[in-house]
Design an enzyme around this catalytic site. Sequence first.
Site, PDB file in Angstrom:
ATOM      1  N   ASP A   1      21.697  25.479  83.267  1.00  0.00           N
ATOM      2  CA  ASP A   1      21.265  24.223  83.540  1.00  0.00           C
ATOM      3  C   ASP A   1      21.984  23.264  82.508  1.00  0.00           C
ATOM      4  OD1 ASP A   1      17.849  24.605  84.123  1.00  0.00           O
ATOM      5  OD2 ASP A   1      19.404  24.841  85.376  1.00  0.00           O
TER       6      ASP A   1
ATOM      7  N   ARG B   1      14.792  12.967  88.436  1.00  0.00           N
ATOM      8  CA  ARG B   1      13.778  14.069  88.741  1.00  0.00           C
ATOM      9  C   ARG B   1      13.684  14.704  87.316  1.00  0.00           C
ATOM     10  NH1 ARG B   1      15.957  17.818  92.288  1.00  0.00           N
ATOM     11  NH2 ARG B   1      14.356  19.001  91.803  1.00  0.00           N
TER      12      ARG B   1
ATOM     13  N   ASN C   1      10.609  22.056  83.541  1.00  0.00           N
ATOM     14  CA  ASN C   1      10.584  23.128  84.239  1.00  0.00           C
ATOM     15  C   ASN C   1       9.460  24.101  83.562  1.00  0.00           C
ATOM     16  OD1 ASN C   1      12.624  22.757  85.739  1.00  0.00           O
ATOM     17  ND2 ASN C   1      14.206  23.981  84.536  1.00  0.00           N
TER      18      ASN C   1
END
Length: 419
Positions: free
Chosen positions: A307, A399, A23
């Site tokens: 998360d 991912r 991120n």
Amino acid sequence: MNRLIIKGGNRIGGEIKLQGAKNSILPIMSATVLAKGETILKNCPELSDVYAAGRILTHLGCRVRKEKDGVLSISNNGLDKCSIPDKLMCEMRSSIIFLGAVLGECGECSLCFPGGCQLGPRPLDIHLSALRKMGVNVVEEHGCIKCRTPHGIKGSNIMLPFPSVGATENIILAAVRASGDTEIRNAAREPEIHDLLSYLRACGAKIECAGESTIHISGVSSLHGCEHSIMPDRIAAATYMAASAVTDGALRLTNTGGLDADSFSVFFEQMGCSVYHDQESIYIKSGKKLKAIKSLKTMPYPGFPTDMQAIMMAVLSRAEGTSVFEENIFESRYKHVDALNKMGADIKVYGKIAVVEGVNRLYGADVRATDLRGGASMVLAALSAEGTTTISDINHIDRGYEKIDVILSSAGAEIERKS
Ligand code: EPZ
């Protein structure tokens, strides 16, 4: 379809080198659109989202080269496109961060709503209302967005109704080369935002942080490429710490320099683990019997990260007692619960509340990854389960986790990737 086969029961321990932050690298890769010349990014994680961002940059006219040892070089000698096709937009949510950067560089941008994890509706109203305030004409039709700035982007004072990470990043990218000053109040405070700011400052941007939630940007006419090392991934750190905690292991994470380890280690200490960290590493030793955590409410940084919700849920499904989660950031982020219950967990969901009754054991099962962190929670449950688990649709996991099977296998897991 790729899948992971995991035989549970082994302790996860030894040493793991932590990957760079997904991120952080994704918004920084979009920021290279604004910086002429070459950018060298170090400590880059090898993730499918990073390749997706590389395909978008290549489409726009940049040259992206994967060097050795986690180095990515991006050359930008001007873009030859200012629109991004749907097939590139739909691969991940963070493709929307290219909007602010391409607008800043070209004065126009057309793209469709992004893809990514299905965590409930993921509207863009905060992004788009801020860009409109900065003089951008925004037309939304048939799921696509067409933006033009007939008179260029104007600096503006923006008060965010919610500290959206993506909206904060898009505004920053639109503002750094705008005419005039921009002040963003109630900005997101996630560490990955500050990694983006440090990259942009190294490119010549003029950015000050006033207090913890206000960012002040003075637009400049041009930015140049630079060298930057991507910060470590705090969510991947929490994931590997959880793997050790849930298998009664002891693990050292290296390459953690610069991480605010306390912001996520505190939750492992609450459940009875011992955690120590120095400048470059984090050490965790699992508690004999993990303790439940009465209340875990997801909040914007520096609160309990959304998360980490699925990750902590997998661990606490084996703790003694009842843990209660409250998911306040996304509307539908409990998709992993069915799989955990199929493995023997005892989790009940009431809207945004999830009640986890700790159980003595979990059992291997065939499950399907639902999203990135939900898939990671299934890996954690499988590591601590009796028997063998098959996890399919692991493209979700790839991912955000670099070679998760290789990493966990090096730490003692019996895990195999099968196509
Ligand atoms: C970023 O997503 C992260 N993704 C997410 O990580 C993370 O969960 C999230 O921030 C919160 O920390 C990346 O950085 C690539 P938001 P983002 O805008 O930017 C609502 C992972 O697992 N919202 O802060 O999409 C939104 O629907 C991923 O690594 C609006 O309503 O998150 C959500 O409910 C998952 N309107 C909440 O705000 C808007 O215009 C938080 O969204 C924008 C957001």
